[in-house]
Scaffold this motif. Structure first.
Motif, PDB file in Angstrom:
ATOM      1  N   LYS A 128       0.964  -1.224   0.041  1.00  0.00           N
ATOM      2  CA  LYS A 128      -0.114  -0.102   0.085  1.00  0.00           C
ATOM      3  C   LYS A 128       0.842   1.394  -0.024  1.00  0.00           C
ATOM      4  O   LYS A 128       0.780   2.076  -0.837  1.00  0.00           O
ATOM      5  N   CYS A 177      -6.343 -11.246  -4.036  1.00  0.00           N
ATOM      6  CA  CYS A 177      -7.257  -9.957  -3.853  1.00  0.00           C
ATOM      7  C   CYS A 177      -6.401  -8.983  -4.530  1.00  0.00           C
ATOM      8  O   CYS A 177      -6.904  -7.985  -5.219  1.00  0.00           O
ATOM      9  N   MET A 178      -5.299  -8.514  -4.017  1.00  0.00           N
ATOM     10  CA  MET A 178      -4.296  -7.838  -4.603  1.00  0.00           C
ATOM     11  C   MET A 178      -4.125  -7.722  -6.058  1.00  0.00           C
ATOM     12  O   MET A 178      -4.202  -6.806  -6.611  1.00  0.00           O
ATOM     13  N   ALA A 180      -6.302  -8.975  -8.345  1.00  0.00           N
ATOM     14  CA  ALA A 180      -7.539  -8.334  -8.821  1.00  0.00           C
ATOM     15  C   ALA A 180      -7.462  -7.150  -9.072  1.00  0.00           C
ATOM     16  O   ALA A 180      -7.822  -6.306  -9.868  1.00  0.00           O
ATOM     17  N   GLU A 181      -7.074  -6.319  -7.878  1.00  0.00           N
ATOM     18  CA  GLU A 181      -7.150  -4.809  -7.803  1.00  0.00           C
ATOM     19  C   GLU A 181      -6.348  -3.936  -8.472  1.00  0.00           C
ATOM     20  O   GLU A 181      -6.375  -3.103  -9.184  1.00  0.00           O
ATOM     21  N   LEU A 182      -4.758  -4.729  -8.558  1.00  0.00           N
ATOM     22  CA  LEU A 182      -3.820  -3.859  -9.157  1.00  0.00           C
ATOM     23  C   LEU A 182      -3.523  -4.221 -10.633  1.00  0.00           C
ATOM     24  O   LEU A 182      -2.933  -3.431 -11.191  1.00  0.00           O
ATOM     25  N   ASP A 184      -5.880  -3.549 -12.899  1.00  0.00           N
ATOM     26  CA  ASP A 184      -6.273  -2.411 -13.867  1.00  0.00           C
ATOM     27  C   ASP A 184      -5.267  -1.378 -13.932  1.00  0.00           C
ATOM     28  O   ASP A 184      -5.106  -0.488 -14.655  1.00  0.00           O
ATOM     29  N   LYS A 185      -4.396  -1.360 -12.701  1.00  0.00           N
ATOM     30  CA  LYS A 185      -3.192  -0.295 -12.594  1.00  0.00           C
ATOM     31  C   LYS A 185      -2.173  -0.680 -13.405  1.00  0.00           C
ATOM     32  O   LYS A 185      -0.816  -0.051 -13.368  1.00  0.00           O
TER      33      LYS A 185
END
Ligand SMILES: NC(=O)c1ccc[n+]([C@@H]2O[C@H](COP(=O)([O-])OP(=O)(O)OC[C@H]3O[C@@H](n4cnc5c(N)ncnc54)[C@H](OP(=O)(O)O)[C@@H]3O)[C@@H](O)[C@H]2O)c1
Length: 242
Positions: A128, A177-178, A180-182, A184-185
């Motif tokens: 983070k 989980c990370m 999936a979130e990362l 797109d970045k």
């Protein structure tokens, strides 16, 4: 072969797998421009092997980072940011960890919570705090797809089972989980099991030399792509069940 990444940060790099990662990265034919070798006490006696290594390789920068201490993590982010100037951080390797050999009979809640803090909370907290630097790298000009040379988070995990180590199942869930979130970045995220390795944690009984495990890990890192983001792999590149 191209460098794995322009800038790489390794946590817990004063001994064991972390130290060997820094050693092999610095000695590679195309070393990264910046290797941020972090540990709890880089100037103290526990950082001696790392100090000696850094003296031989100008690419290695020693940075203080205690993975369970937020002010320390933020201090490391500032130090790394000032080295990188307008560039981002390409590759974050969350390696620092502690083992817990607790069983149902010996279970001690303090030990479990401490292992949980180091092994589950820390990769999330460290990632983070470094996210702005990773995002900056991911936005680098002309970069497409996911790879360690663009931007990636690697969580060194374990497939071994015991109640204490089952805490690592929680870490693996966090990686998923990370990822999936990362994604797109433009940031790749993978969990890697290093094998059972001869280190302080793995003990002398372990079958695998740290040099071999790290050689394998670095080959796996170089092969990672969009298709493997979110995966749980071992040091030989085999897919492991979550
Ligand atoms: N060895 C194996 O067989 C094996 C198997 C599966 C997974 N793994 C995983 O691989 C990783 C490396 O293991 P290893 O075998 O190299 O272990 P190790 O020899 O015991 O080294 C652990 C490293 O983590 C650091 N560390 C622990 N807590 C930290 C914290 N709060 N902040 C910063 N650094 C911290 C230690 O620093 P200090 O010197 O300051 O304590 C040390 O540098 C760990 O995540 C481990 O769980 C290892």
């Amino acid at each position: 072969m191209a460098a794995l990444a322009r800038s790489i940060l390794v946590t817990g790099s004063n001994r064991g797998i972390g130290l060997e990662l820094v050693r092999q990265l610095a000695a590679s034919p195309r070393p990264p421009q910046h290797i941020f070798a972090t540990c709890r006490d880089p100037k103290g006696p526990r950082g001696k092997a790392l100090q000696e290594l850094a003296a031989q390789h100008p690419s290695i920068k020693l940075v203080q980072l205690d993975a369970v201490n937020l002010p320390s993590i933020r201090g490391a982010v500032r130090a790394v940011g000032s080295h990188l100037k307008d560039q981002g951080l390409n590759l974050l390797i969350n390696n620092a960890g502690v083992s817990s050999h607790a069983t149902l009979r010996s279970l001690d809640s303090r030990e479990m919570l401490s292992a949980f803090a180091t092994n589950v909370v820390r990769p999330v907290q460290v990632t983070k705090e470094f996210l702005p630097l990773l995002e900056k790298a991911a936005k680098g000009v002309g970069k497409e797809g996911l790879s360690c040379s663009r931007a990636a988070v690697i969580n060194i995990s374990t497939k071994l089972g015991s109640i204490g180590l089952c805490l690592r199942a929680a870490q693996n869930m966090v990686t998923r989980c990370m990822a999936a979130e990362l994604q797109d970045k433009g940031i790749l995220c993978v969990a890697i099991h290093p094998g059972w390795v001869k280190t302080d944690m793995g003990t002398e009984k372990a079958p695998l030399m740290v040099e071999h495990s790290v050689q394998g890990i670095l080959m796996v890192l170089a092969s990672l792509s969009q298709d493997t983001s979110g995966a749980f792999l071992d040091w030989e590149g085999n897919t492991l069940p979550w």
